[in-house]
Motif scaffolding. Structure first.
Motif, PDB file in Angstrom:
ATOM      1  N   VAL A 174       0.845  -1.191   0.000  1.00 42.16           N
ATOM      2  CA  VAL A 174       0.000   0.000   0.000  1.00 42.16           C
ATOM      3  C   VAL A 174       0.883   1.244   0.000  1.00 42.16           C
ATOM      4  O   VAL A 174       1.735   1.417   0.876  1.00 42.16           O
ATOM      5  CB  VAL A 174      -0.917   0.017   1.237  1.00 42.16           C
ATOM      6  N   SER A 175       0.707   2.097  -0.989  1.00 39.55           N
ATOM      7  CA  SER A 175       1.499   3.325  -1.068  1.00 39.55           C
ATOM      8  C   SER A 175       0.901   4.395  -0.169  1.00 39.55           C
ATOM      9  O   SER A 175      -0.275   4.356   0.193  1.00 39.55           O
ATOM     10  CB  SER A 175       1.550   3.837  -2.509  1.00 39.55           C
ATOM     11  N   GLY A 176       1.743   5.372   0.172  1.00 39.50           N
ATOM     12  CA  GLY A 176       1.241   6.499   0.948  1.00 39.50           C
ATOM     13  C   GLY A 176       0.178   7.263   0.192  1.00 39.50           C
ATOM     14  O   GLY A 176      -0.757   7.806   0.779  1.00 39.50           O
ATOM     15  N   LEU A 177       0.306   7.307  -1.145  1.00 38.50           N
ATOM     16  CA  LEU A 177      -0.690   8.006  -1.954  1.00 38.50           C
ATOM     17  C   LEU A 177      -2.045   7.320  -1.858  1.00 38.50           C
ATOM     18  O   LEU A 177      -3.080   7.987  -1.768  1.00 38.50           O
ATOM     19  CB  LEU A 177      -0.227   8.074  -3.408  1.00 38.50           C
ATOM     20  N   MET A 178      -2.033   5.983  -1.873  1.00 31.13           N
ATOM     21  CA  MET A 178      -3.289   5.248  -1.731  1.00 31.13           C
ATOM     22  C   MET A 178      -3.919   5.528  -0.372  1.00 31.13           C
ATOM     23  O   MET A 178      -5.106   5.815  -0.263  1.00 31.13           O
ATOM     24  CB  MET A 178      -3.031   3.744  -1.888  1.00 31.13           C
TER      25      MET A 178
END
Length: 378
Positions: A174-178
């Motif tokens: 999971v990316s920080g953007l997500m």
């Protein structure tokens, strides 16, 4: 602002990862909340009709492929309706947000142009509405930092739509953007001080994050800087893809706005139906047949029952012929406009250039106001 599918503003974008298991749905919004939102949404519709100039709408889509009939009947036609009523419309081509659930953005320039083409073809007028790309408005993205300070990790983690998006992300981690997507969306909405956002009920938690951020910013730094945008709930019709699953850009089960008449006939001819010869509208027992009837009805301005009665015992072949004819007739003027715009790519770039300039001016003014009330202008 997209079913709205989970990845568009009030639209019907594809869910992250395009999960094959279409029975997995976002956590439901509590019925009491939805009921209250629907009552308020109905009142807002009346207010829009009486005083459209009071409203500014932010809506848009991620450029991940050509838009299709699900998008058109789910959200696109509503954008044109609001524009034509006199509402100020901002359409964001959310190119940065392509990366929320993808490692790379494939053919981004091509997808951006296709998205602009689709909007111009359906009637979004760049003289009255602002079409712009996310990445071209730096001041918009600078709002993310103060906005992130106004929400907790726990609040973001509880967001049911984010949890569903994470569960079906294409990324291995999971990316920080997500994770911070609702805050990113809040910046998209609040940079232009939009006070009305067309959404589906699954997007209510996202919009509530935006409202919370606006409320907390005003309380901490200066009352009245940001409006608390309200939801204009959509009753987007559920159209299945030709394979009987959710209509999706990436599954090849949708009729795009760019498809020609022959391709449309071919796709609809291959649509899944059932073995019963008599055609009847029964969404529970006969979902595939009923979805085709609904599509024809939307194109013809009739009810699905009326379309079914006209076909009777003609069987699946007659049903598909009726649907293909209805879709091609309805889309003919849209496709003609699209083809004309496609011949002038310089015009598309000019539309984006002018829209980006307009959006940047609005975002710069908002960011200047934010810096002033935060006492950070040096």
């Amino acid at each position: 602002m997209s079913r709205i599918g989970v990845r568009s503003f009030g639209g019907v974008d594809d869910p992250p990862g395009d999960p094959v298991n279409t029975t997995v749905l976002p956590a439901p919004v509590p019925s009491a909340v939805t009921a209250d939102a629907r009552v308020r949404s109905a009142a807002l519709e009346e207010e829009v009709r009486r005083s459209p100039g009071r409203f500014r709408v932010l809506t848009g889509d991620r450029p991940t492929g050509r838009l299709h009939l699900g998008h058109y009947f789910g959200t696109l036609h509503n954008r044109v309706r609001l524009q034509d009523l006199g509402v100020e419309l901002f359409v964001i081509v959310a190119d940065y947000q392509v990366l929320t659930d993808r490692d790379v953005a494939d053919d981004l320039p091509g997808h951006v142009e296709e998205l602009v083409l689709d909007h111009l073809a359906i009637g979004v007028d760049p003289a009255r509405s602002t079409i712009f790309t996310h990445s071209a408005v730096p001041a918009l993205n600078q709002l993310m930092l103060p906005f992130l300070s106004l929400v907790s990790v726990a609040e973001l983690n509880r967001n049911p739509t984010v949890k569903d998006e994470i569960a079906h992300s294409r990324q291995s981690a999971v990316s920080g953007l997500m994770f911070t997507y609702p805050v990113h969306q809040a910046a998209d909405i609040l940079f232009c001080k939009a006070n009305l956002v067309p959404v589906g009920q699954d997007q209510l938690p996202h919009l509530e994050v935006t409202r919370t951020i606006a409320r907390r910013f005003n309380a901490r730094y200066g009352d009245g800087v940001f409006p608390e945008p309200e939801a204009l709930l959509s009753d987007a019709p559920l159209l299945l893809g030709t394979d009987g699953t959710k209509m999706s850009k990436s599954r090849g089960n949708a009729v795009t706005l760019a498809a020609d008449a022959d391709e449309t006939v071919r796709l609809i001819r291959g649509a899944k139906t059932d073995s019963e010869r008599h055609i009847a509208y029964d969404p529970v027992r006969r979902p595939e047949v009923s979805s085709l009837l609904l599509l024809a009805a939307l194109c013809q301005g009739r009810t699905p029952v009326e379309v079914a009665d006209g076909i009777g015992s003609g069987g699946a072949a007659a049903l598909k012929r009726t649907v293909a004819e209805a879709v091609n007739e309805h889309l003919a003027p849209i496709r003609a406009r699209r083809a004309a715009y496609a011949r002038d790519r310089a015009h598309l770039r000019e539309v984006l250039r002018e829209g980006n300039e307009r959006a940047r001016a609005v975002a710069d003014a908002t960011l200047a106001e934010v810096r002033t009330v935060m006492n950070s202008r040096y």
